[in-house]
Motif scaffolding. Structure first.
Motif, PDB file in Angstrom:
ATOM      1  N   HIS A   1      11.140 -14.506  16.005  1.00 12.57           N
ATOM      2  CA  HIS A   1      10.957 -15.249  17.254  1.00 12.57           C
ATOM      3  C   HIS A   1      11.643 -16.608  17.240  1.00 12.57           C
ATOM      4  O   HIS A   1      11.281 -17.488  17.993  1.00 12.57           O
ATOM      5  N   PHE A   2      12.620 -16.795  16.388  1.00 11.29           N
ATOM      6  CA  PHE A   2      13.357 -18.056  16.319  1.00 11.29           C
ATOM      7  C   PHE A   2      14.696 -17.834  17.023  1.00 11.29           C
ATOM      8  O   PHE A   2      15.681 -17.439  16.407  1.00 11.29           O
ATOM      9  N   PHE A   3      14.696 -18.019  18.332  1.00 10.32           N
ATOM     10  CA  PHE A   3      15.888 -17.782  19.136  1.00 10.32           C
ATOM     11  C   PHE A   3      16.424 -16.363  18.909  1.00 10.32           C
ATOM     12  O   PHE A   3      17.628 -16.140  18.866  1.00 10.32           O
ATOM     13  N   GLY A   4      15.508 -15.412  18.733  1.00 11.54           N
ATOM     14  CA  GLY A   4      15.897 -14.028  18.521  1.00 11.54           C
ATOM     15  C   GLY A   4      16.338 -13.707  17.100  1.00 11.54           C
ATOM     16  O   GLY A   4      16.774 -12.592  16.828  1.00 11.54           O
ATOM     17  N   CYS A   5      16.218 -14.664  16.200  1.00  8.99           N
ATOM     18  CA  CYS A   5      16.626 -14.472  14.803  1.00  8.99           C
ATOM     19  C   CYS A   5      15.407 -14.402  13.897  1.00  8.99           C
ATOM     20  O   CYS A   5      14.324 -14.849  14.241  1.00  8.99           O
ATOM     21  N   ALA A   6      15.622 -13.875  12.704  1.00 10.54           N
ATOM     22  CA  ALA A   6      14.571 -13.832  11.695  1.00 10.54           C
ATOM     23  C   ALA A   6      14.295 -15.249  11.194  1.00 10.54           C
ATOM     24  O   ALA A   6      15.213 -16.061  11.035  1.00 10.54           O
ATOM     25  N   PHE A   7      13.020 -15.531  10.946  1.00 12.71           N
ATOM     26  CA  PHE A   7      12.605 -16.853  10.472  1.00 12.71           C
ATOM     27  C   PHE A   7      11.481 -16.689   9.461  1.00 12.71           C
ATOM     28  O   PHE A   7      10.489 -15.999   9.740  1.00 12.71           O
ATOM     29  N   ILE A   8      11.638 -17.283   8.307  1.00 16.18           N
ATOM     30  CA  ILE A   8      10.585 -17.283   7.300  1.00 16.18           C
ATOM     31  C   ILE A   8       9.634 -18.421   7.654  1.00 16.18           C
ATOM     32  O   ILE A   8       9.966 -19.597   7.491  1.00 16.18           O
ATOM     33  N   GLU A   9       8.485 -18.058   8.165  1.00 19.43           N
ATOM     34  CA  GLU A   9       7.488 -19.015   8.626  1.00 19.43           C
ATOM     35  C   GLU A   9       6.784 -19.698   7.461  1.00 19.43           C
ATOM     36  O   GLU A   9       6.456 -20.879   7.521  1.00 19.43           O
ATOM     37  N   MET A  10       6.521 -18.919   6.397  1.00 16.61           N
ATOM     38  CA  MET A  10       5.767 -19.466   5.272  1.00 16.61           C
ATOM     39  C   MET A  10       6.188 -18.768   3.999  1.00 16.61           C
ATOM     40  O   MET A  10       6.402 -17.554   3.983  1.00 16.61           O
ATOM     41  N   LEU A  11       6.300 -19.548   2.942  1.00 20.55           N
ATOM     42  CA  LEU A  11       6.451 -19.044   1.583  1.00 20.55           C
ATOM     43  C   LEU A  11       5.501 -19.874   0.739  1.00 20.55           C
ATOM     44  O   LEU A  11       5.675 -21.085   0.621  1.00 20.55           O
TER      45      LEU A  11
END
Length: 139
Positions: free
Chosen positions: A58-68
């Motif tokens: 959901h980051f401008f249609g791109c993959a985004f690692i929300e948490m590590l």
């Protein structure tokens, strides 16, 4: 180490290893929400949750690692790199983003070792600690 998809049954274990959840009850709710909505991976050591990662698209249609998040007793043992590598395999040929605070040197070094490049800054999320945005795409 074993990496697998996490589910709602993992909620207590993920809360236990999350350093923020111990002080902020809203974080436990956030982890539950992530487990229900996004792709969550858990790294186990000797059958126990030791680290987890959350990714969405959901980051401008791109993959985004929300948490590590790596549990304090398991840091600098390669769990974070292994989780990132799993996500990178899943995102091969796609744009992948994540972010971390400027002050989080260990995470910044990990991202750079995994081939991420700094791609921008977001000010005013945390006072006097800008969020650095990182980008990766497979070759």
């Amino acid at each position: 180490m074993h990496i697998r998809l996490a589910g709602l049954q993992d909620l207590p274990a993920l809360i236990a290893i999350d350093s923020v959840a111990r002080q902020d009850p809203q974080r436990a709710e956030q982890i539950a929400d992530w487990l229900g909505r996004y792709r969550c991976l858990v790294a186990e050591v000797q059958g126990n949750a030791a680290a987890y990662a959350v990714m969405h698209r959901h980051f401008f249609g791109c993959a985004f690692i929300e948490m590590l998040m790596v549990g304090e007793n398991h840091r600098r043992a390669g769990l974070g790199a292994a989780l990132l590598a799993c996500i990178q395999v899943d995102c091969r040929g796609q744009k992948l983003f994540t972010s971390t605070n400027r002050s989080n040197e260990p995470m910044r070094r990990l991202l750079e070792r995994q081939g991420f490049v700094e791609n921008g800054v977001v000010e005013n999320l945390d006072q006097r600690d800008p969020e650095r945005v990182y980008f990766w795409i497979s070759e």
